[in-house]
Design an enzyme around this catalytic site. Structure first.
Site, PDB file in Angstrom:
ATOM      1  N   ARG A   7       0.830  -1.218   0.000  1.00 48.25           N
ATOM      2  CA  ARG A   7       0.000   0.000   0.000  1.00 48.25           C
ATOM      3  C   ARG A   7       0.857   1.258   0.000  1.00 48.25           C
ATOM      4  O   ARG A   7       0.433   2.319  -0.468  1.00 48.25           O
ATOM      5  CB  ARG A   7      -0.970  -0.007   1.182  1.00 48.25           C
ATOM      6  CG  ARG A   7      -0.339  -0.169   2.542  1.00 48.25           C
ATOM      7  CD  ARG A   7      -1.365  -0.156   3.668  1.00 48.25           C
ATOM      8  NE  ARG A   7      -0.801  -0.618   4.923  1.00 48.25           N
ATOM      9  CZ  ARG A   7      -1.163  -0.175   6.120  1.00 48.25           C
ATOM     10  NH1 ARG A   7      -2.110   0.736   6.233  1.00 48.25           N
ATOM     11  NH2 ARG A   7      -0.605  -0.649   7.208  1.00 48.25           N
ATOM     12  N   GLU A  55     -18.830   4.369   0.820  1.00 42.07           N
ATOM     13  CA  GLU A  55     -18.103   3.798  -0.314  1.00 42.07           C
ATOM     14  C   GLU A  55     -18.897   3.845  -1.614  1.00 42.07           C
ATOM     15  O   GLU A  55     -18.334   4.064  -2.699  1.00 42.07           O
ATOM     16  CB  GLU A  55     -17.705   2.354   0.005  1.00 42.07           C
ATOM     17  CG  GLU A  55     -16.646   2.213   1.077  1.00 42.07           C
ATOM     18  CD  GLU A  55     -17.197   2.256   2.491  1.00 42.07           C
ATOM     19  OE1 GLU A  55     -16.404   2.167   3.450  1.00 42.07           O
ATOM     20  OE2 GLU A  55     -18.445   2.371   2.641  1.00 42.07           O
ATOM     21  N   HIS A 106      -5.709  -3.681   2.476  1.00 40.60           N
ATOM     22  CA  HIS A 106      -6.188  -4.605   3.501  1.00 40.60           C
ATOM     23  C   HIS A 106      -6.879  -5.825   2.878  1.00 40.60           C
ATOM     24  O   HIS A 106      -7.941  -6.255   3.320  1.00 40.60           O
ATOM     25  CB  HIS A 106      -7.119  -3.888   4.476  1.00 40.60           C
ATOM     26  CG  HIS A 106      -6.410  -2.875   5.328  1.00 40.60           C
ATOM     27  ND1 HIS A 106      -5.765  -1.777   4.777  1.00 40.60           N
ATOM     28  CD2 HIS A 106      -6.240  -2.782   6.674  1.00 40.60           C
ATOM     29  CE1 HIS A 106      -5.218  -1.056   5.745  1.00 40.60           C
ATOM     30  NE2 HIS A 106      -5.478  -1.647   6.912  1.00 40.60           N
ATOM     31  N   ASP A 114      -7.727  -7.451  12.128  1.00 38.33           N
ATOM     32  CA  ASP A 114      -9.053  -6.925  11.797  1.00 38.33           C
ATOM     33  C   ASP A 114     -10.087  -8.035  11.639  1.00 38.33           C
ATOM     34  O   ASP A 114     -11.293  -7.781  11.691  1.00 38.33           O
ATOM     35  CB  ASP A 114      -8.999  -6.096  10.513  1.00 38.33           C
ATOM     36  CG  ASP A 114      -8.263  -4.778  10.724  1.00 38.33           C
ATOM     37  OD1 ASP A 114      -8.009  -4.425  11.885  1.00 38.33           O
ATOM     38  OD2 ASP A 114      -7.946  -4.110   9.731  1.00 38.33           O
ATOM     39  N   ARG A 164      -2.147  -5.151   3.769  1.00 39.71           N
ATOM     40  CA  ARG A 164      -1.958  -4.291   4.932  1.00 39.71           C
ATOM     41  C   ARG A 164      -0.547  -4.386   5.496  1.00 39.71           C
ATOM     42  O   ARG A 164       0.053  -3.385   5.876  1.00 39.71           O
ATOM     43  CB  ARG A 164      -2.949  -4.688   6.030  1.00 39.71           C
ATOM     44  CG  ARG A 164      -2.743  -3.943   7.338  1.00 39.71           C
ATOM     45  CD  ARG A 164      -3.560  -4.550   8.467  1.00 39.71           C
ATOM     46  NE  ARG A 164      -3.437  -3.785   9.704  1.00 39.71           N
ATOM     47  CZ  ARG A 164      -3.919  -4.171  10.867  1.00 39.71           C
ATOM     48  NH1 ARG A 164      -4.561  -5.321  10.969  1.00 39.71           N
ATOM     49  NH2 ARG A 164      -3.770  -3.424  11.935  1.00 39.71           N
TER      50      ARG A 164
END
Length: 309
Positions: A7, A55, A106, A114, A164
């Site tokens: 990322r 979103e 992610h 998460d 991530r």
């Protein structure tokens, strides 16, 4: 071995693109610290739009910006882009074939703590079924950076998939980047190991382990899932007659099934798929989850030996 975030490669490329082209804009769904698009915001605040936890609206806004001649990069987590905003991705972006780049982070089981709600192990399957949608899954930081730059140059919707965690840097995949063109990283004659995303490092490790057992493995890295480099698949399979695919994604609908379809129609041969089985993930450390869900070199070796022995 050096480890870096994919990322971050995305974020660094966005800044470079922003300097080159004033039409490049970035949208985010209130997760800019996580997607790292906050870096773009710091340099180009007037071209950054925080759409909030909306979103669907973000993708619709990106579609509108594309219609006005901008090059929008819409950023959020993979699970939110595909599952929550799937309608907008399909009807507002893919269907009209708009020049929207969807950069998601992610993704995969390595999202870690998460948990299952955020670990997108199904997103490649969802994105690759959409007509007009290009799907790219870079293998490390540098390839993520190159992929983002390449996506900006092409016309049409692109789904860019990032993780991530920090992942191994793989110098073998840094020489060039062409959308839709696989990279042969190691020549072999006994079995083909086809990787995508962060599994490229595990694929190379597996090839070394197989060499120690007397087997010659060819390693091909598919950074582009769609359009898939069918020529590379068929050429290697005709040589080895045995293929193992490896991806940080469900074995349903991802690289494995894409390659299986090509082989089924062109060169049927033995095939094994390494990836997340038909299950949801769970909370845990990234390394622990990669071990538990069978996304390691040892799992690739085991699948290979099922064919070779």
């Amino acid at each position: 071995m050096e480890y870096k975030q994919t990322r971050l490669g995305y974020a660094d490329a966005l800044i470079a693109l922003g300097k080159e082209n004033e039409k490049v804009v970035v949208l985010d769904a209130d997760v800019a610290k996580a997607t790292l698009t906050e870096k773009f915001e710091a340099v180009f605040p007037e071209r950054f739009f925080n759409c909030g936890v909306q979103e669907q609206n973000m993708l619709s806004a990106a579609a509108g910006l594309a219609l006005e001649g901008f090059v929008p990069f819409a950023s959020t987590f993979g699970v939110f882009a595909t599952c929550r905003a799937g309608d907008q991705m399909r009807s507002s972006i893919a269907y009209p074939n708009l020049n929207v780049k969807i950069g998601v982070t992610h993704c995969g089981i390595s999202t870690g703590g998460d948990g299952a709600s955020h670990q997108s192990n199904e997103d490649i399957a969802m994105a690759r079924t959409l007509p007009n949608m290009t799907v790219i899954v870079p293998g490390d930081y540098e390839e993520a950076r190159m992929a983002t730059l390449a996506a900006a140059k092409m016309q049409g919707p692109v789904y860019l998939r990032f993780g991530r965690d920090k992942y191994p840097v793989v110098p073998q995949i840094h020489n060039s980047f062409e959308i839709g063109k696989a990279k042969v990283l190691r020549e072999g004659s006994d079995i083909t190991i086809a990787t995508t995303g962060i599994m490229v490092s595990e694929g190379l490790k597996a090839a070394n382990e197989l060499a120690g057992l007397g087997y010659s493995a060819e390693v091909i890295h598919f950074h582009t899932i769609k359009p898939l480099d069918s020529t590379a698949v068929i050429s290697s399979a005709r040589k080895t007659n045995a293929v193992v695919t490896a991806e940080e994604h469900s074995i349903i609908g991802g690289l494995g099934e894409a390659i299986a379809a090509v082989l089924g129609e062109n060169h049927p041969c033995a095939l094994r798929r390494v990836g997340v089985q038909d299950v949801f993930g769970e909370s845990g450390q990234s390394d622990e989850l990669l071990d538990k869900y069978g996304l390691r070199a040892g799992n690739i070796v085991k699948a290979s030996l099922e064919i070779l022995r």
